[in-house]
Motif scaffolding. Structure first.
Motif, short mmCIF file in Angstrom:
data_model
loop_
_atom_site.label_atom_id
_atom_site.label_comp_id
_atom_site.label_asym_id
_atom_site.label_seq_id
_atom_site.Cartn_x
_atom_site.Cartn_y
_atom_site.Cartn_z
N GLY A 198 -55.64 23.10 28.38
CA GLY A 198 -54.93 22.63 27.20
C GLY A 198 -53.69 23.45 26.89
O GLY A 198 -52.76 22.97 26.24
N ALA A 199 -53.68 24.70 27.34
CA ALA A 199 -52.54 25.58 27.08
C ALA A 199 -51.30 25.16 27.87
O ALA A 199 -50.23 25.72 27.67
CB ALA A 199 -52.90 27.02 27.41
N SER A 200 -51.45 24.18 28.77
CA SER A 200 -50.28 23.65 29.48
C SER A 200 -49.47 22.71 28.61
O SER A 200 -48.33 22.37 28.95
CB SER A 200 -50.72 22.92 30.76
OG SER A 200 -51.32 23.80 31.68
N GLU A 201 -50.05 22.25 27.50
CA GLU A 201 -49.37 21.30 26.63
C GLU A 201 -48.26 21.99 25.83
O GLU A 201 -48.34 23.18 25.51
CB GLU A 201 -50.37 20.65 25.67
CG GLU A 201 -51.39 19.78 26.39
CD GLU A 201 -52.27 19.01 25.41
OE1 GLU A 201 -52.47 19.50 24.29
OE2 GLU A 201 -52.73 17.93 25.79
N GLY A 202 -47.24 21.20 25.49
CA GLY A 202 -46.13 21.74 24.71
C GLY A 202 -46.56 22.26 23.36
O GLY A 202 -45.92 23.17 22.81
N ASP A 203 -47.63 21.69 22.80
CA ASP A 203 -48.11 22.13 21.49
C ASP A 203 -48.51 23.60 21.52
O ASP A 203 -48.42 24.29 20.50
CB ASP A 203 -49.29 21.27 21.04
CG ASP A 203 -48.87 19.90 20.60
OD1 ASP A 203 -48.35 19.78 19.48
OD2 ASP A 203 -49.04 18.94 21.37
N PHE A 204 -49.00 24.07 22.66
CA PHE A 204 -49.37 25.48 22.79
C PHE A 204 -48.14 26.36 22.58
O PHE A 204 -48.15 27.30 21.78
CB PHE A 204 -49.98 25.72 24.17
CG PHE A 204 -50.35 27.16 24.44
CD1 PHE A 204 -51.57 27.67 24.03
CD2 PHE A 204 -49.47 28.00 25.11
CE1 PHE A 204 -51.91 28.99 24.29
CE2 PHE A 204 -49.80 29.31 25.37
CZ PHE A 204 -51.03 29.81 24.95
N HIS A 205 -47.08 26.05 23.28
CA HIS A 205 -45.84 26.82 23.13
C HIS A 205 -45.32 26.75 21.70
O HIS A 205 -44.96 27.78 21.10
CB HIS A 205 -44.78 26.29 24.09
CG HIS A 205 -43.39 26.68 23.72
ND1 HIS A 205 -42.91 27.96 23.86
CD2 HIS A 205 -42.39 25.96 23.16
CE1 HIS A 205 -41.66 28.01 23.43
NE2 HIS A 205 -41.33 26.81 22.99
#
Length: 659
Positions: free
Chosen positions: A151-158
């Motif tokens: 899930g940390a690959s999603e833009g929301d993580f950044h």
């Protein structure tokens, strides 16, 4: 596995053992029930219990946690009643979502938990919003949010980490690195070595821990939380662990090398801690058997209570009622008769200013809204009056800021989120249609957020600064959509939108900002959401429209001196005023629906269908529509003018009058 018991008492260690054992025993039972068809789906956290349990117990009970699929230990550590938890898994009425959602897709403010949505990443920014509310209230609290490695690959993580870093938010981002995102191994997800490598790039502290060592998790989170409460800032903790079963049971584990299971089985967080306590004579076989018996009995009692609860009976009225938080708007009249000539842009500014004064908890967020005053200068001077805590410049991260708005709502605060242009809302689409719109229906949490949307074409701004995208949200239950056409309505409807505890998409046509003016009350007032306005009364043809269409129709009315046109300004698109539409249809028997949005899939199609189904006996001609061409909004002025429906409006009206 090295357990550093420090100065823990035996009772504390046994309590930790009980806490980590409980989700394991529940899971083992759930896997049996899954095979029996008594639960429909299961995301196993076996092998990862130490992260959930250690994290939850390390925080204060009134500090929020935002868990994921494999965090059953968060719910059990927060003492969520098992009967309700099992009812949730079975889709029963006594579950937290009344059967409307499954597994851990729910929240409970009583236990300070905000559950996930399947899109994973959006909840990270919700944690930012909860933390921001605590920061504004100067509460020494921390919020903890989980993310998987996939899930940390999603833009929301950044976006969430960046906002937390820039704003100094007291958030712990707990990354459960179990090696796989469903079947995709980490070497196909990212090229960095460890998630702790990301911390310095964001300017935040980062720690790595053994996610299978419950004491290490507990100690690390406890110390981190204590530090963050005194010195608010975000922190990233990477917990190294392994998923001992499939992403969910149906997916299996054939894609995982067998040697990894053999390696990690030796690091089982429950078995190792149990063995350690037995070897240290802190736990005896008798005590262990007693604890297991007590948990087994609690599980059985919870299951029996859940089984005894019937499946929900569909009740259409209740289903529709729960889409929105109940709110009976009382229209507020101005307290004095004072009026001033105000442009559309001034009316919007007045509404925000007076609502900021009326609601001390209200926060405005958006790109360049602070000292610069926004690209349209709507909030110019607001920083001087309300301060930078409440008038907040944001990074370029629409999704995160919308998620922050929901997090603020969880903590009882209102927010306005400005999209610099309505076109840019697409970068935060999931937050709006999946998080803001569905939260109340799913678990009773209102999203008290107004999304301001400068919209519309006519300024030769091209495809990405000119779109009319209200139909995107008109289709989504749980949202309200407002689109004023006059300064009076702009102020009154924006005040009403801010007052409403439900999420409101508020559209402001850019060309109206400085092109029209009107005498409006100086005082605070509201206009009823869902109530249309009759602009002109007529007998020959009804034009149903909104926004810029109101002005196009009014101009044509003045030009067609031999025709009597009824013009209805919807003002609110969701909900829209069906009674006013029926009355307008009855007056003329001819209906033309006009909007700036493109024709196909536009709001006019829904209204036309409703008129055809409900007002057929009143019609003297087929219902017609006039809208923009089914293309992107072109840049060059001649192309844009052809795109817009204004010049086709007269031709259509004349044809209908001659029908």
């Amino acid at each position: 596995m090295n357990y550093n018991i420090q100065d823990y008492t035996e009772d504390e260690l046994i309590s930790l053992y009980r806490a980590i054992l409980k989700p394991r025993m529940i899971e083992e039972r759930m896997l049996v029930l899954l095979r029996q068809g008594k639960v429909s789906k299961w995301f196993s956290g076996i092998g990862q219990e130490a992260i959930s349990v250690g994290s939850a117990l390390a925080l204060e009970k009134d500090e929020y946690i935002l868990p994921l699929h494999r965090n059953l230990g968060v719910f059990t550590s927060r003492e969520v009643p098992l009967d309700r938890l099992f009812a949730q898994f079975q889709g029963k009425t006594t579950g937290f979502t009344k059967g409307r959602d499954r597994s851990f897709h729910f929240g409970t403010n009583e236990h300070h938990i905000v559950g996930m949505i399947s899109h994973l990443g959006p909840q990270l920014a919700v944690a930012d919003g909860i933390a921001l509310a605590d920061l504004l209230e100067k509460k020494e609290k921390v919020t903890l949010v989980f993310s998987g490695d996939g899930g940390a690959s999603e833009g929301d993580f950044h976006e969430a980490l960046n906002v937390a870093a820039v704003w100094g938010l007291p958030v712990i981002f707990m990354i459960e690195n179990n090696g796989y995102g469903l079947s995709t191994p980490n070497n196909e997800q990212f090229k960095f070595r460890h998630f702790i490598d990301k911390g310095p790039a964001y300017g935040i502290d980062a720690l790595q821990i053994d996610g299978n060592n419950v004491l290490e998790v507990y100690d690390t989170v406890r110390q981190a939380a204590s530090s963050i409460r005194k010195n608010p800032r975000p922190m990233l903790i990477e917990a190294i662990t392994f998923r001992m079963r499939g992403h969910e049971e149906a997916s299996g584990t054939k894609y995982v090398p067998q040697e990894l299971f053999e390696k990690w089985a030796k690091k089982d967080p429950v078995e190792n801690f149990e063995k350690f306590l037995l070897e240290e004579l802190i736990l005896t076989q008798k005590v262990m058997d007693g604890i297991r018996g007590e948990i087994a009995a609690e599980i059985e009692a919870g299951l029996q209570a859940a089984y005894a609860t019937p499946m929900p009976e569909a009740n259409r009225q209740e289903e529709l009622a729960d889409v929105y938080k109940s709110f009976d708007q009382e229209v507020i009249k101005p307290s004095s008769e004072g009026k001033t000539e105000r442009r559309f842009v001034d009316a919007v500014s007045d509404a925000i200013r007076q609502s900021m004064e009326r609601y001390p908890e209200l926060v405005l967020m958006g790109q360049d809204v602070a000292e610069y005053g926004g690209v349209f200068k709507v909030t110019e001077g607001f920083v001087d009056k309300f301060g930078k805590e409440r008038i907040r410049n944001t990074p370029l991260c629409e999704s995160a800021i919308l998620g922050v708005g929901l997090g603020m709502s969880v903590r009882g605060k209102k927010s306005i989120v400005e999209m610099q242009f309505a076109d840019f809302v697409s970068a935060g689409f999931s937050q709006i249609v999946n998080n803001l719109a569905k939260s109340h229906y799913r678990w009773g949490q209102a999203a008290d957020v107004v999304v301001r949307m400068p919209t519309g074409a006519g300024a030769a701004a091209g495809p990405f600064h000119s779109q009319s995208n209200e139909a995107w949200f008109f289709h989504t239950p749980g949202l309200k959509v407002v689109y004023p056409s006059t300064p009076y309505d702009a102020k009154g409807l924006l005040n009403a939108a801010i007052e409403d505890p439900n999420p409101v998409m508020y559209f402001e046509h850019k060309l109206l900002y400085r092109s029209i003016s009107q005498e409006i009350p100086d005082d605070y007032y509201t206009v009823e959401i869902g109530k249309a306005r009759t602009v002109a009364e007529g007998t020959d043809l009804t034009i149903i429209t909104y926004g810029m269409g109101v002005h196009w129709a009014s101009q044509l009315q003045q030009e067609l001196t031999d025709a009597s046109l009824e013009i209805l300004d919807l003002r609110s698109l969701l909900p829209w005023d069906k009674e006013a539409v029926r009355d307008a249809v009855a007056k003329t028997g001819r209906v033309l629906i006009l909007h700036e949005d493109t024709l196909t899939g536009g709001i006019g199609g829904e209204i036309a269908a409703w008129v055809g189904e409900n007002c057929f006996e009143l019609l003297d001609a087929p219902v017609a529509r006039v809208a923009s061409l089914d293309t992107a909004v072109p840049f060059a002025q001649p192309l844009e003018q052809e795109f817009l429906p204004k010049q086709r409006l007269r031709q259509k009206v004349e044809a209908m009058l001659a029908y």
